[in-house]
Design an enzyme around this catalytic site. Structure first.
Site, short mmCIF file in Angstrom:
data_model
loop_
_atom_site.label_atom_id
_atom_site.label_comp_id
_atom_site.label_asym_id
_atom_site.label_seq_id
_atom_site.Cartn_x
_atom_site.Cartn_y
_atom_site.Cartn_z
N MET A 1 0.82 -1.18 0.00
CA MET A 1 0.00 0.00 0.00
C MET A 1 0.86 1.24 0.00
O MET A 1 2.05 1.18 0.20
CB MET A 1 -0.89 0.02 1.23
N TYR A 70 -1.92 -9.48 4.90
CA TYR A 70 -1.11 -8.58 4.06
C TYR A 70 -1.15 -9.04 2.61
O TYR A 70 -1.20 -10.24 2.33
CB TYR A 70 0.34 -8.57 4.56
N GLU A 71 -1.08 -8.09 1.71
CA GLU A 71 -1.18 -8.43 0.29
C GLU A 71 0.01 -9.23 -0.20
O GLU A 71 -0.05 -9.81 -1.28
CB GLU A 71 -1.36 -7.17 -0.55
N SER A 72 1.05 -9.30 0.59
CA SER A 72 2.17 -10.16 0.23
C SER A 72 1.82 -11.64 0.38
O SER A 72 2.62 -12.49 0.01
CB SER A 72 3.40 -9.82 1.08
N GLY A 73 0.65 -11.95 0.92
CA GLY A 73 0.18 -13.33 0.92
C GLY A 73 0.12 -13.99 2.29
O GLY A 73 0.07 -15.21 2.38
#
Lengths: 274, 269, 269, 274
Positions: A1, A70-73
């Site tokens: 982000m 988190y968008e990192s997975g």
């Protein structure tokens, strides 16, 4: 982000704590109140920077069971110190599950499973739409470049609700966005439904001066709370549009010693519970 | 079957002027060493693809390697702007940079379509955003069952994908774990795949959360310990957060940037 | 958060007459015990979904539990026909069975769309096949970038998905490994998820090739050791290939089938 | 895959080995020749039953590096005995990688990465199209039910080439399919291209009597080889359409002792190399 807004550290909030000798900073007020806003949520899709600090603080204080995504997975990360990036190793090491980036967006975010999306922003308008793409610097100058969308458009579309946290200034809170990266409430009531956006959209914008919430009738952001020591006029002045003010503006509770201790420990890399 | 090569030979053979190159790794396992080799070999006019063009692409862009960038978030994570990226976009220095800009969800699905060899992917995305106005790779498609209109994104199929992984065996089978990001999709979407690895081992031991790319899905493997620095390889190194912070002042200034690249990349090997 | 329940309570609370129920497990980890509990509770009129409706669905269909079957391959793997399935389709015994029939690739993508909460998925499939003529859930869609026509399949979103897994912890987080099939997608596509497990442990240890379903994506967990028999749970049991072979003569004959079900399912618990 | 054809064990081949006292069965001839057909292929998407026996035999004899891929999600399985099902635990335990079923179909099969798809069938027509869905049993009887498509339509579409193995009888080799489950060469040359099918389609149909291959001009299956002890007329007789016969029909090499030993060890559960 996007944690690379153009706001200077401290921003407009640096002249806030002039009422009394208080032992907190405007940024701490913002983060503590952002953490409190997570009450009642089980799962949070966390943007990096200010949202990450707030979400991690919530997990250390009132919301120990908060599931950080988190968008990192990572699903269910439990970092002991504040990650600098969304991909710090500790986010994976402490997670309940690590999945691929396509999976986190398709199976978990897009599917509407996540209670709250927590976003920062470079520019926000009165309907809590977000620009993190480009800044118009006038006819003779090239556009100023911001980092871009990242996960924000789909986080704001798919989470059951959205919280935003950013520093309050006329540069950040603008009359008209130079570019709509991410839709909050569009151009007003009914727009989210018309666009087919799943969740209810932004429910609060927490700043270093106070809290704005969308009017249930018009979807326009209204000043509903100020932080201790902040004046309403100060918030109006720091807003780039004619800010509506609630009939009865509340004052947020001052940070507790426990909140401040937890936040400072998090930022310094220690674990106050250890 | 993947061949085990030196980094220099692998880059020279696999990557050519004008190629579309994806270098992936979501904060973790970023193939910095391979990027530096591209710079040293003077390969240019690349279309660079990457969800998060952070410091690695700031370096490539600042050295004039790229003519086009396909991406979804370009910042120095946790630190601030990418100054070389901004300078290229805002001022055309050292050369103009075309952009094809997406959201993360869109980019991830472009790789999924690429790996699946479909021409496009469908997602619930971009609704109400101005992003589609600036991209020719975002469109809409209508569900034939419900009539709902959804976003469509064009597949990405790079000429070459470069990733860094923890291990390969002598047959060229590759194993990576930790945050695995979009690397499997990026690799399977490409015509050619170069993997730099921390270690070459006799046998890959099963490891939690690991992705294995079989040798027959990889073109070349190069043994490059610490090849992800200042990024990291879980189990081998930790993220050099101080470097990312130090990059901010280095990259703000064109001369400081060039001096750093000369010393640490061009004159290194 | 998943609640830990008895199998009886979980089935009674989660599965109702007329529901669409997916019970997945690709040869491995097939939730036989849960299917038997459905039969014992007399739940009926189900739409059953499963890529490979093997012996588990032969039993459910033969007991008249299903009014409709959504599937892609209905056989006793390595042995032969599913006689109860054939008897229902060919002769309507014990009741007629509607079919919605796909290829494996189509069914897998229907679950992917379901898990992603998209109304459909795109694949390169069914070209030239007669399958689309018999299904209302197969259509075509045109790529907005290339003009290519591709197959579209409607999402599957079961009311309930039932799977078997190796382990859960006391919070209801679930872990399965080995052949993980389409279980993650089937679970995430459903409104309610029931997982039977071999073991409930204090803490889930990371394991190679494991899928973890967090507790908040699961409705109920029931502790049912050997709940996949005659299928198996890697690390706990091996496939009872002899049972699959023995099922052929049992299931050929309606009376022999009913007698077996009475003895081994209805009068068991 | 479909291993539940209606062919009786042995089938039409049971009267084959009447020329001399040979120590192999028609099924063994079929499997050995099917294994040989894999020469030159690196990766094989394996149907269960006859294809699995042949692919595993190839790995034990001439093709030790053959990568076996099963639709249950295994890449590079190296089972020591013949799996009964496509999901036997040993397939996963010995694999280079185990992936989900959607992934095996989307990223590996559909993407066109696999050299050869190896299929069985219930009914085949002269263009190597396959029916594994339903059998028309006449106007007064309900359709006979077969197992269904499984992975076959997309295996036949996406692999670089396709091999088929099934027992030879007029019931299996029919003038007209009751249902087209899987396209081989459609209605003739150009059909695969018209349908947008990636690979070159069926290149050989190996039976217990011989080998049929598509004519390069017409795409119609032609008898190109017979097995030792089989007469051409016998094959024509066992085929439900007027079978074309190559100008020069070859005779397949008899199985070697090594091939027979490996096949029998595989079927009995032992490892001849152990």
């Amino acid at each position: 982000m996007n944690d690379t807004t153009n706001a200077a550290p401290g921003g407009a909030g640096s002249d806030v704590a002039n009422g009394a000798a208080r032992d907190w900073t405007p940024d701490e007020l913002m983060t503590v109140n952002a953490a409190r806003a997570l009450q009642g949520s089980r799962t949070c899709f966390v943007g990096i920077g200010l949202p990450s600090a707030a979400a991690n603080l919530a997990r250390r204080t009132s919301q120990p069971d908060l599931v950080l995504i988190y968008e990192s997975g990572t699903l269910g990360s439990k970092p002991t110190r504040l990650p600098l990036s969304i991909g710090d190793g500790e986010l994976a090491d402490t997670a309940d599950a690590v999945v691929s980036v396509p999976e986190i967006f398709n199976y978990w975010l897009q599917a509407g499973r996540i209670d709250v999306g927590f976003l920062g922003a470079a520019q926000v308008d009165r309907y809590a739409n977000i620009n993190t793409t480009v800044i118009d610097r006038g006819p003779d100058r090239p556009e100023g470049r911001l980092p871009g969308a990242g996960g924000a458009p789909e986080i704001a579309a798919s989470c059951r609700k959205v919280l935003m946290v950013l520093r309050h200034s006329r540069r950040n809170f603008v009359e008209k966005l130079d570019f709509v990266t991410t839709v909050g409430h569009g151009s007003g009531p009914g727009d989210r439904a018309r666009l087919g956006l799943l969740g209810q959209g932004p429910v609060a914008v927490i700043t270093d001066l106070g809290v704005l919430r969308p009017d249930p009738e018009t979807a326009e952001l209204v000043l509903t709370e100020i932080h201790p020591g902040v004046a309403v006029d100060q918030v109006v002045e720091a807003t780039g549009w004619k800010l509506r003010v609630a009939d009865a503006v509340g004052v947020t509770e001052p940070p507790t010693q426990a909140e401040l201790a937890a936040l400072r420990a998090l930022k310094s890399g220690g674990d106050p519970r250890a | 079957m993947a061949e085990i090569r030196s980094l220099r030979d692998a880059v020279a053979e696999l990557i050519h002027d004008g190629d579309t190159v994806a270098m992936e790794g979501f904060t973790h396992l970023i193939p910095f060493a391979a990027a530096h080799e591209i710079i040293r070999q003077g390969i240019t006019d690349l279309t660079l693809v990457r969800m998060t063009p952070d410091v690695i692409y700031d370096q490539l862009i600042g050295m004039g390697v790229a003519r086009r960038l396909v991406f979804s978030w370009g910042g120095n994570p946790g630190v601030g702007s990418l100054h070389r990226f901004r300078d290229a976009v805002e001022n055309g220095w050292p050369r103009p940079l075309e952009l094809d800009e997406h959201s993360h969800a869109g980019m991830a699905n472009r790789y999924v379509a690429g790996a699946s060899r479909l021409p496009f992917a469908v997602l619930r995305g971009y609704r109400g955003s101005d992003l589609p106005e600036r991209s020719s790779t975002i469109a809409t498609v209508t569900c034939p069952f419900t009539g709902e209109e959804l976003a469509a994104v064009a597949a990405v199929n790079p000429d070459v994908t470069v990733i860094h992984a923890q291990r390969a065996d002598r047959e060229g089978n590759v194993q990576l774990w930790g945050l695995v990001g979009v690397q499997k999709e990026a690799a399977l979407a490409a015509d050619r795949v170069l993997v730099t690895v921390e270690e070459i081992v006799e046998k890959l031991e099963p490891t939690p959360d690991a992705v294995v790319l079989p040798s027959w899905a990889v073109t070349a493997v190069a043994h490059v310990p610490d090849g992800a620095h200042p990024s990291y390889a879980a189990g081998y190194s930790v993220r050099d957060n101080e470097f990312y912070q130090a990059w901010d002042p280095i990259s703000r200034d064109r001369e400081a940037f060039l001096a750093w690249m000369r010393e640490h990349v061009l004159e290194a090997s």
